[in-house]
Write an enzyme that holds these catalytic residues in place. Structure first.
Site, PDB file in Angstrom:
ATOM      1  N   ARG A 260       0.832  -1.193   0.000  1.00  0.00           N
ATOM      2  CA  ARG A 260       0.000   0.000   0.000  1.00  0.00           C
ATOM      3  C   ARG A 260       0.867   1.244   0.000  1.00  0.00           C
ATOM      4  NH1 ARG A 260      -4.927  -2.024   4.022  1.00  0.00           N
ATOM      5  NH2 ARG A 260      -5.193  -3.989   2.885  1.00  0.00           N
ATOM      6  N   ARG A 275       1.473   1.353  10.249  1.00  0.00           N
ATOM      7  CA  ARG A 275       1.115   1.741   8.876  1.00  0.00           C
ATOM      8  C   ARG A 275       2.364   1.647   8.017  1.00  0.00           C
ATOM      9  NH1 ARG A 275      -3.400   3.922   7.507  1.00  0.00           N
ATOM     10  NH2 ARG A 275      -3.868   4.728   9.568  1.00  0.00           N
ATOM     11  N   GLU A 350      -7.112  -0.817  14.776  1.00  0.00           N
ATOM     12  CA  GLU A 350      -7.755  -1.810  13.909  1.00  0.00           C
ATOM     13  C   GLU A 350      -6.792  -2.934  13.558  1.00  0.00           C
ATOM     14  OE1 GLU A 350      -9.612  -0.117  10.426  1.00  0.00           O
ATOM     15  OE2 GLU A 350      -9.495  -2.041   9.368  1.00  0.00           O
ATOM     16  N   SER A 353     -10.763  -6.595   9.611  1.00  0.00           N
ATOM     17  CA  SER A 353     -12.077  -6.110   9.220  1.00  0.00           C
ATOM     18  C   SER A 353     -12.701  -7.147   8.310  1.00  0.00           C
ATOM     19  CB  SER A 353     -11.973  -4.758   8.530  1.00  0.00           C
ATOM     20  OG  SER A 353     -11.795  -4.909   7.160  1.00  0.00           O
ATOM     21  N   ARG A 392       0.230  -5.899  12.406  1.00  0.00           N
ATOM     22  CA  ARG A 392      -0.592  -5.310  13.462  1.00  0.00           C
ATOM     23  C   ARG A 392      -0.870  -6.313  14.578  1.00  0.00           C
ATOM     24  NH1 ARG A 392      -4.786  -0.890  10.795  1.00  0.00           N
ATOM     25  NH2 ARG A 392      -3.144   0.353   9.825  1.00  0.00           N
TER      26      ARG A 392
END
Length: 426
Positions: A260, A275, A350, A353, A392
């Site tokens: 990303r 991130r 987070e 998801s 994460r």
RNA sequence: GGAGCGGUGGCUGAGUGGUCGAAAGCGCCGGUUUGCUAAAUCGGUGAACCGGGAAACUGGUUCCGCAGGUUCGAAUCCUGUCCGCUCCGCCA
């Protein structure tokens, strides 16, 4: 992508839904253009029909004169047909552009609003740890245990890349092993996926590889892009296929790297592994019949909870609000893990998801189902959910399992793969 | 990367520029028959879009990897492109 007929018949609803989700699209324009397109299409079909008729007559023409006359007539009809067809094509492209911007419709229970309007709908089994010492964040722990090399990563690929070292590598692999094993035992077929995917597949899954805000790395001079999640190759895996209804639902767990750009993320609270431009993820993905997707969504949420309970990580479950759903999702649950090193005195972050995308992706990817007893085909529903994003997850594990002396407890379930019970200090 | 061959329905696989949505086989669905099963036999069996009909169904257009071109007419001829296979080279 939403169904065009549905848009036409529910223009008001669609417009309201888009507004609620923070997307502005001129739905009326879609309706108007579609009416024009239909006219052009009908005209083209009628001209084509006439031309076909003339063509058939040519064989049995009485004499050369009649033959030449028919040929001229046929040519003229085809020319008119081509003109109408070209108009149809132009309109179709224009409509499609607008149509693809429209987000999916929204589950009625989804709370309206942004990030702070999400509903908390549950907590994990592991309580938030009470620490009678000042907890370190994962970067400080990493330094103590020689787990990460961000400087080296930056030298190789720039800021946002990193090397994992020592126990971090083993933890990373352990998390993958655990997730794959757990899901394989629950009927998910493990697959490792291509880390690159064609632009058409990205678009089909609802990712836009172009534009300044894109999250996607693209390979120059090709139609290939680095995937941002295994959701992309898994969704594309069966594109264009007609699946036997009796074989649904199909469950997969895909192992992939995720890339990303994090364009526009500068300044957002993020340090260390939280991130980054590349990470590894085990992703659940399912193709279901329309009436199976709600249950599958709950199943995926439940599996995510099982996994993080097994990792002994405290978390809360969030029913994401409308403004935060992303384009393809009809409903989305997030697991937010407690991260003691985040912010001033710990914060939720987070870690997974799971989204029910209903037929939104399937329509663009053209994945359908068919049964012997049924006429025609239906678009399937697609769902995706993070099993483990190792970076994460690792933050949550290191920070929650640290002890006053700086050692780190390895979650029971991971010990066989990590090879020890505790990470001792250097 | 070089050379050659090939992409046709759920699958295998035919196909002379008009009679091809496409032979044949398999699979699948239904019928008949055999006590059941198997076998045999007969029939049916693709998708999308537009229209008619309450519906069964029915009229039209499109689809033979994809995109163009030639032609009154293309699965068939031409160009480009993608993908696959075989051989060679290189390589984990």
């Amino acid at each position: 992508m939403l169904d065009r007929k549905f848009i036409l018949q529910n223009a008001q609803l669609v417009a309201e839904n888009s507004a609620k989700r923070g997307v502005s699209v001129d739905v009326d324009a879609i309706c108007r253009l579609e009416a024009e397109r239909m006219d052009a299409l009908k005209q083209a079909e009628e001209l084509n029909r006439q031309a076909n008729e003339v063509s058939k007559q040519i064989k049995s023409a009485k004499d050369n004169d009649e033959r030449q006359e028919l040929i001229a007539k046929g040519r003229s009809l085809r020319e008119q047909k081509d003109a109408a067809g070209a108009a149809q094509d132009r309109l179709e492209a224009e409509i499609l552009e607008l149509q693809t911007i429209l987000p999916n419709m929204t589950h009625p229970d989804v709370p309206e609003g942004g990030e702070h309007d999400a509903n908390e709908i549950g907590r994990g089994k592991t309580p938030v740890p009470e620490m009678d010492f000042q907890p370190l964040d994962h970067l400080q722990l990493g330094e103590k245990h020689d787990l990460f090399d961000f400087e080296g990563g930056a030298r190789v690929a720039g800021s946002g890349f990193y090397f994992l070292r020592n126990a971090a590598v083993r933890l990373d692999l352990a998390l993958q092993q655990f997730a794959i094993s757990h899901l394989a035992g629950k009927g998910f077929t493990p697959v490792s996926t291509p880390d690159l995917a064609l632009t058409s597949v990205l678009q089909g899954t609802g990712f836009n590889p172009r534009g300044p805000e894109t999250q996607i790395y693209s390979i120059e001079n090709t139609e290939l892009n680095l995937v941002a999640t295994a959701e992309i190759p898994l969704g594309g895996m069966l594109s264009g296929q007609i699946l036997a209804s009796e074989e649904l639902p199909l469950r997969f767990c895909g192992l992939s790297h995720c890339f990303r750009t994090e364009a526009g993320a500068a300044g957002r609270a993020s340090k260390g592994l939280y991130r980054v431009h590349q990470f590894t993820k085990v992703e659940m993905f399912a193709f279901t019949l329309p009436d199976q997707s709600t249950a599958m969504h709950e199943e995926m949420r439940e599996l995510e909870c099982e996994i993080f309970d097994a990792l002994e990580v405290p978390y809360r479950v969030i029913d994401t609000a409308t403004g935060d759903l992303g384009g393809p999702a009809y409903r989305k649950y997030d697991l937010e893990a407690w991260m003691p090193g985040r912010g001033e005195s710990g914060d939720w972050g987070e870690v997974t998801s799971t989204s029910n995308c209903t037929d939104y992706q399937a329509r663009r990817l053209n994945v359908r189902s068919k049964s012997n007893t049924q006429k025609g085909t239906d678009f399937v529903h697609t769902l995706n959910g993070t099993a483990i994003a190792t970076g994460r997850a690792m933050i949550a594990i290191l920070e929650n399992h640290q002890r006053a002396d700086g050692t780190i407890n390895v979650p029971q379930i991971l010990r066989p793969w990590v090879g020890c019970d505790v990470l001792e200090c250097e």
